[in-house]
Design a protein around this motif. Sequence first.
Motif, PDB file in Angstrom:
ATOM      1  N   GLN A   1      48.750   8.362 -50.912  1.00 42.50           N
ATOM      2  CA  GLN A   1      47.880   9.303 -50.224  1.00 42.50           C
ATOM      3  C   GLN A   1      48.513  10.685 -50.100  1.00 42.50           C
ATOM      4  O   GLN A   1      47.831  11.686 -50.227  1.00 42.50           O
ATOM      5  N   LYS A   2      49.811  10.757 -49.851  1.00 39.76           N
ATOM      6  CA  LYS A   2      50.433  12.065 -49.603  1.00 39.76           C
ATOM      7  C   LYS A   2      50.467  12.952 -50.839  1.00 39.76           C
ATOM      8  O   LYS A   2      50.557  14.166 -50.720  1.00 39.76           O
ATOM      9  N   ASP A   3      50.367  12.371 -52.019  1.00 40.94           N
ATOM     10  CA  ASP A   3      50.373  13.152 -53.252  1.00 40.94           C
ATOM     11  C   ASP A   3      48.993  13.687 -53.627  1.00 40.94           C
ATOM     12  O   ASP A   3      48.858  14.463 -54.556  1.00 40.94           O
ATOM     13  N   ARG A   4      47.984  13.270 -52.925  1.00 44.24           N
ATOM     14  CA  ARG A   4      46.610  13.682 -53.233  1.00 44.24           C
ATOM     15  C   ARG A   4      46.296  14.950 -52.450  1.00 44.24           C
ATOM     16  O   ARG A   4      45.920  14.894 -51.285  1.00 44.24           O
ATOM     17  N   ASN A   5      46.456  16.073 -53.118  1.00 44.45           N
ATOM     18  CA  ASN A   5      46.346  17.367 -52.450  1.00 44.45           C
ATOM     19  C   ASN A   5      45.093  18.155 -52.790  1.00 44.45           C
ATOM     20  O   ASN A   5      44.882  19.213 -52.209  1.00 44.45           O
ATOM     21  N   PHE A   6      44.287  17.681 -53.716  1.00 47.37           N
ATOM     22  CA  PHE A   6      43.206  18.511 -54.228  1.00 47.37           C
ATOM     23  C   PHE A   6      41.829  17.887 -54.062  1.00 47.37           C
ATOM     24  O   PHE A   6      41.678  16.666 -54.045  1.00 47.37           O
ATOM     25  N   LEU A   7      40.851  18.768 -53.940  1.00 46.23           N
ATOM     26  CA  LEU A   7      39.450  18.404 -54.066  1.00 46.23           C
ATOM     27  C   LEU A   7      39.078  18.662 -55.517  1.00 46.23           C
ATOM     28  O   LEU A   7      39.606  19.573 -56.139  1.00 46.23           O
ATOM     29  N   ALA A   8      38.158  17.883 -56.034  1.00 46.95           N
ATOM     30  CA  ALA A   8      37.590  18.139 -57.361  1.00 46.95           C
ATOM     31  C   ALA A   8      36.087  18.248 -57.173  1.00 46.95           C
ATOM     32  O   ALA A   8      35.528  17.659 -56.252  1.00 46.95           O
ATOM     33  N   ILE A   9      35.442  19.023 -58.028  1.00 49.23           N
ATOM     34  CA  ILE A   9      33.994  19.166 -57.918  1.00 49.23           C
ATOM     35  C   ILE A   9      33.342  19.110 -59.288  1.00 49.23           C
ATOM     36  O   ILE A   9      33.853  19.686 -60.254  1.00 49.23           O
ATOM     37  N   ILE A  10      32.230  18.404 -59.320  1.00 50.52           N
ATOM     38  CA  ILE A  10      31.337  18.395 -60.476  1.00 50.52           C
ATOM     39  C   ILE A  10      30.006  18.865 -59.925  1.00 50.52           C
ATOM     40  O   ILE A  10      29.409  18.180 -59.090  1.00 50.52           O
ATOM     41  N   GLY A  11      29.577  20.044 -60.344  1.00 50.71           N
ATOM     42  CA  GLY A  11      28.360  20.564 -59.737  1.00 50.71           C
ATOM     43  C   GLY A  11      27.722  21.684 -60.518  1.00 50.71           C
ATOM     44  O   GLY A  11      28.219  22.111 -61.561  1.00 50.71           O
ATOM     45  N   ASP A  12      26.613  22.160 -59.968  1.00 54.70           N
ATOM     46  CA  ASP A  12      25.937  23.298 -60.578  1.00 54.70           C
ATOM     47  C   ASP A  12      26.753  24.565 -60.329  1.00 54.70           C
ATOM     48  O   ASP A  12      27.727  24.563 -59.572  1.00 54.70           O
ATOM     49  N   GLU A  13      26.376  25.623 -60.990  1.00 55.59           N
ATOM     50  CA  GLU A  13      27.162  26.862 -60.946  1.00 55.59           C
ATOM     51  C   GLU A  13      27.330  27.396 -59.522  1.00 55.59           C
ATOM     52  O   GLU A  13      28.433  27.794 -59.137  1.00 55.59           O
ATOM     53  N   ASP A  14      26.279  27.371 -58.729  1.00 55.09           N
ATOM     54  CA  ASP A  14      26.367  27.898 -57.367  1.00 55.09           C
ATOM     55  C   ASP A  14      27.322  27.077 -56.503  1.00 55.09           C
ATOM     56  O   ASP A  14      28.125  27.633 -55.754  1.00 55.09           O
ATOM     57  N   SER A  15      27.238  25.761 -56.591  1.00 60.72           N
ATOM     58  CA  SER A  15      28.103  24.893 -55.788  1.00 60.72           C
ATOM     59  C   SER A  15      29.565  25.063 -56.174  1.00 60.72           C
ATOM     60  O   SER A  15      30.436  25.205 -55.312  1.00 60.72           O
ATOM     61  N   VAL A  16      29.836  25.050 -57.472  1.00 58.64           N
ATOM     62  CA  VAL A  16      31.215  25.181 -57.935  1.00 58.64           C
ATOM     63  C   VAL A  16      31.759  26.566 -57.598  1.00 58.64           C
ATOM     64  O   VAL A  16      32.884  26.693 -57.084  1.00 58.64           O
ATOM     65  N   THR A  17      30.983  27.595 -57.846  1.00 58.07           N
ATOM     66  CA  THR A  17      31.437  28.965 -57.556  1.00 58.07           C
ATOM     67  C   THR A  17      31.769  29.122 -56.078  1.00 58.07           C
ATOM     68  O   THR A  17      32.806  29.692 -55.721  1.00 58.07           O
ATOM     69  N   GLY A  18      30.905  28.615 -55.208  1.00 60.20           N
ATOM     70  CA  GLY A  18      31.161  28.712 -53.770  1.00 60.20           C
ATOM     71  C   GLY A  18      32.457  28.038 -53.372  1.00 60.20           C
ATOM     72  O   GLY A  18      33.244  28.590 -52.598  1.00 60.20           O
ATOM     73  N   LEU A  19      32.708  26.860 -53.913  1.00 61.26           N
ATOM     74  CA  LEU A  19      33.933  26.155 -53.561  1.00 61.26           C
ATOM     75  C   LEU A  19      35.164  26.794 -54.201  1.00 61.26           C
ATOM     76  O   LEU A  19      36.242  26.812 -53.601  1.00 61.26           O
ATOM     77  N   LEU A  20      35.010  27.351 -55.391  1.00 60.58           N
ATOM     78  CA  LEU A  20      36.138  28.067 -55.989  1.00 60.58           C
ATOM     79  C   LEU A  20      36.477  29.311 -55.170  1.00 60.58           C
ATOM     80  O   LEU A  20      37.654  29.624 -54.969  1.00 60.58           O
ATOM     81  N   LEU A  21      35.453  30.006 -54.695  1.00 63.43           N
ATOM     82  CA  LEU A  21      35.691  31.165 -53.840  1.00 63.43           C
ATOM     83  C   LEU A  21      36.354  30.765 -52.524  1.00 63.43           C
ATOM     84  O   LEU A  21      37.082  31.557 -51.917  1.00 63.43           O
ATOM     85  N   ALA A  22      36.105  29.542 -52.088  1.00 64.45           N
ATOM     86  CA  ALA A  22      36.732  29.034 -50.862  1.00 64.45           C
ATOM     87  C   ALA A  22      38.185  28.620 -51.109  1.00 64.45           C
ATOM     88  O   ALA A  22      38.917  28.335 -50.164  1.00 64.45           O
ATOM     89  N   GLY A  23      38.593  28.574 -52.378  1.00 62.18           N
ATOM     90  CA  GLY A  23      40.000  28.341 -52.681  1.00 62.18           C
ATOM     91  C   GLY A  23      40.369  26.967 -53.201  1.00 62.18           C
ATOM     92  O   GLY A  23      41.548  26.624 -53.229  1.00 62.18           O
ATOM     93  N   ILE A  24      39.411  26.153 -53.654  1.00 59.60           N
ATOM     94  CA  ILE A  24      39.784  24.811 -54.100  1.00 59.60           C
ATOM     95  C   ILE A  24      40.203  24.751 -55.575  1.00 59.60           C
ATOM     96  O   ILE A  24      40.681  23.732 -56.028  1.00 59.60           O
ATOM     97  N   GLY A  25      40.029  25.827 -56.319  1.00 59.36           N
ATOM     98  CA  GLY A  25      40.322  25.803 -57.751  1.00 59.36           C
ATOM     99  C   GLY A  25      41.786  25.572 -58.053  1.00 59.36           C
ATOM    100  O   GLY A  25      42.671  26.101 -57.388  1.00 59.36           O
TER     101      GLY A  25
END
Length: 118
Positions: free
Chosen positions: A5-29
């Motif tokens: 569990q401690k090595d799992r540091n990231f979120l991943a997303i599979i989504g439409d352009e708006d959803s992915v862009t919003g989360l990338l802007l939030a810093g998950i990329g």
Amino acid sequence: MAAQQKDRNFLAIIGDEDSVTGLLLAGIGHVNSQQKKNFLVVDAKTPLSKIEETFLEFTKRKDVAIILINQHIADLIRPLVDDHDQAFPTVLEIPSKDHPYDPEKDSVLRRVQRIFGE
């Protein structure tokens, strides 16, 4: 399990352009040392095989804790989403601006309902 569990540091997303862009802007990329991204933008031209391949890749990665997927995209690969039964990475279905959330389709919610006999 705690070490896993401690090595799992990231979120991943599979989504439409708006959803992915919003989360990338939030810093998950993130792009790892093998040049693997933790996101996939899905549009009308994205082959189903690419969505399936990316989902399976994300479920096997040891650095991903949560996979976010737009529910309408999860519907395209529903058997894969429903077959994923590991605690990590957790798969969460999210709405998109053009497709409302339908709790009847959510794989996690359906599992919870089965556990409680609803």
